[in-house]
Design a protein around this motif. Structure first.
Motif, PDB file in Angstrom:
ATOM      1  N   GLN A 119       0.825  -1.205   0.000  1.00  0.00           N
ATOM      2  CA  GLN A 119       0.000   0.000   0.000  1.00  0.00           C
ATOM      3  C   GLN A 119       0.864   1.262   0.000  1.00  0.00           C
ATOM      4  O   GLN A 119       0.539   2.256  -0.655  1.00  0.00           O
ATOM      5  CB  GLN A 119      -0.923  -0.004   1.226  1.00  0.00           C
ATOM      6  N   THR A 138      -8.172   0.797   1.384  1.00  0.00           N
ATOM      7  CA  THR A 138      -7.097   1.741   1.106  1.00  0.00           C
ATOM      8  C   THR A 138      -6.723   2.499   2.361  1.00  0.00           C
ATOM      9  O   THR A 138      -7.578   3.034   3.062  1.00  0.00           O
ATOM     10  CB  THR A 138      -7.533   2.738   0.021  1.00  0.00           C
ATOM     11  N   SER A 177       1.873   2.560  -3.405  1.00  0.00           N
ATOM     12  CA  SER A 177       0.854   3.001  -4.351  1.00  0.00           C
ATOM     13  C   SER A 177       1.245   4.360  -4.932  1.00  0.00           C
ATOM     14  O   SER A 177       2.030   5.111  -4.343  1.00  0.00           O
ATOM     15  CB  SER A 177      -0.510   3.108  -3.668  1.00  0.00           C
TER      16      SER A 177
END
Length: 515
Positions: free
Chosen positions: A56, A368, A59
């Motif tokens: 993550q 997210t 990203s």
């Protein structure tokens, strides 16, 4: 019918993507079926959570936030470096180190597989730098695989809690049986039946979660997916940081001669974070702290700061007098960006934890993560230059000296302004009285109390000297009578530390304006 066809298309797409991902990893076919993961599931889930967090952080949104916000923040610019290339190299090296930690855990699990193709994964990972990974693995494919693993990890987290509950149910049931047997009662009572029913239901729930979690999966099956994730993240770091993301740059950064001056490498980051928080605490309420607070702070200062502070305060120019609010405002200019970094440092030192830590955190896997919640080393004191932080602390301690001196002077003037009145009723002995009246409580009826001659003398000394919050008046003046040539500091640590009892000028005497 249309919904059924759509579901089939989704499943076909998922199967095709996973197959492509496996073929790109360099390993043959699907993983062979080995032993079930079983009790190792909690360790594997822990590794998956680390991998999910790292993925993550790589990203596009988080990389942009890093480059545009974090690297340009005042804390990073002031304490680490103003050279953007250097900062990018540091950020990339941190990601490389996180990936290395994650990879080592995958390698360890690979050695536990029955299938020998998963042994010695370190050799496979070491070849990634020499190969052109390009677009071998798409981010969407890696995210899909990680989502699947995260779902298994979430069920494993639930299994962890339900196993704990099952253990409690079994203990309660055994305890109830022992009570029934001790009183020679039948085992068919209502209490026993209820516990049996709850225990049966809990065992059924645990069995269900074992089937849905990592517990029932084969280790080879999971390792194959983790290898693909490692391969993609290596590629993602290279894409995000360019040449700065290569392993060679990371190794060179770790060997740099500049690193020993960094607080994290010197294992001083947490200590400095605590010092900054102590300064902030004292500055926020300088007149209402425990007696040893300042003493603890000064004893914890780094030696270079102590030496520089002593010289600076001896040569301090006090011509331009400032108010308490003005001094606090000057300190706030640094504390407003320095305190959050210190707080982040303390959070980072609490560690990731193991099994129960992440299971109890209540993380929702697959969602997210906000960029503002992604804590990296550059947001802590880990990479802060020691000399730069020393200068910041020196400035803050100097301002803190002025702040406390102003507050003590203000309190001294307030107590000295309290009126004293004496009375001699009926001419029998000398019984002076005192009336206390606070300007903050005008209109409130004053209260009188009779004092002895000795108390009157001591009270007069209070007005000539000062009242020191934090210790008893008898403690202060008994010491004053015994050593009349001793200089007492106005610090709240007075009476609690031998550091404050130097007969000549001491550091805290200077700090409190008594030099």
């Amino acid at each position: 019918m249309r919904g059924y066809e759509k579901a089939v298309d989704v499943l076909d797409t998922l199967g095709s993507s996973v197959s492509n991902l496996h073929s790109n990893s360099g390993f043959s076919g699907m993983a062979s079926r080995g032993n079930k993961i079983s009790i190792l599931a909690f360790e594997v889930a822990n590794t998956i959570v680390k991998g999910a967090n790292l993925l993550q952080s790589l990203s596009e949104e988080n990389i942009q936030y890093l480059k545009k916000e974090i690297l340009h923040s005042e804390g990073v610019q002031q304490l680490v470096s103003r050279d953007m290339n250097e900062l990018l190299s540091i950020a990339a090296a941190d990601k490389r180190e996180e990936l290395d930690v994650f990879s080592r855990e995958v390698i360890r699990f690979g050695h536990l597989c029955k299938d020998p193709q998963w042994h010695n994964l370190d050799r496979h990972f070491s070849r990634l730098d020499g190969e052109d990974v390009g677009n071998e693995i798409l981010r969407s494919e890696a995210e899909m695989t990680m989502q699947e693993l995260s779902t298994l990890a979430q069920h494993t987290s639930e299994l962890y809690h339900e196993l704990q509950a099952l253990d409690r149910f079994e203990q309660d049931y055994r305890q109830k049986l022992e009570e029934v047997e001790s009183f020679n009662l039948p085992r068919k009572g209502e209490g026993i039946s209820m516990l049996q029913s709850e225990l049966k239901h809990q065992r059924k729930l645990v069995r269900s979660l074992k089937k849905k979690s990592l517990w029932s999966k084969s280790l080879e099956e999971i390792i194959e997916k983790l290898v693909d994730i490692v391969t993609y993240m290596h590629q993602a770091i290279c894409e995000a940081f360019g040449d700065n993301g290569s392993t060679s740059v990371w190794k060179d950064a770790n060997k740099s001669n500049d690193n020993p001056q960094r607080l994290g490498v010197a294992s001083l980051a947490l200590h400095y974070a605590n010092l900054i928080n102590q300064i902030d605490t004292i500055a926020s309420r300088p007149a209402s702290l425990p007696p040893n607070t300042r003493d603890t702070l000064y004893h914890g200062l780094p030696p270079p700061v102590k030496k520089a502070l002593h010289r600076r305060l001896q040569n301090a120019d006090t011509k331009d007098e400032m108010s308490v609010s003005q001094v606090k405002a000057e300190m706030e200019k640094s504390l407003q960006w320095l305190v959050p970094i210190a707080t982040n440092t303390i959070k980072a030192h609490q560690g990731f934890g193991w099994v129960g830590e992440w299971a109890n955190s209540g993380n929702e896997f697959g969602k997210t993560t906000s960029t503002n919640n992604s804590l990296i080393r550059l947001q802590t004191l880990y990479h802060a230059d020691k000399q730069k932080v020393d200068l910041c602390i020196l400035e803050l301690i100097t301002w803190l000296h002025h702040l406390i001196a102003l507050v003590r002077h203000r309190d001294h003037i307030f107590f000295k302004s309290l009126p004293l009145q004496s009375s001699n009723p009926k001419g029998q002995g000398f019984h002076p009285g005192i009336q206390l009246s606070s300007p903050l409580n005008t209109g409130v009826k004053t209260r009188s109390m009779l004092l002895s001659l000795e108390d009157r003398i001591l009270l007069n000394q209070v007005c000539r000297w000062r009242m020191v919050p934090g210790i008893s008046k008898s403690q202060e003046f008994s010491s004053t009578r015994k050593t009349s040539n001793k200089v007492w500091a106005l610090s709240r640590s007075t009476g609690s530390s031998p550091m404050l009892e130097y007969r000549n000028s001491s550091l805290l005497d200077v700090m409190d304006g008594l030099e």
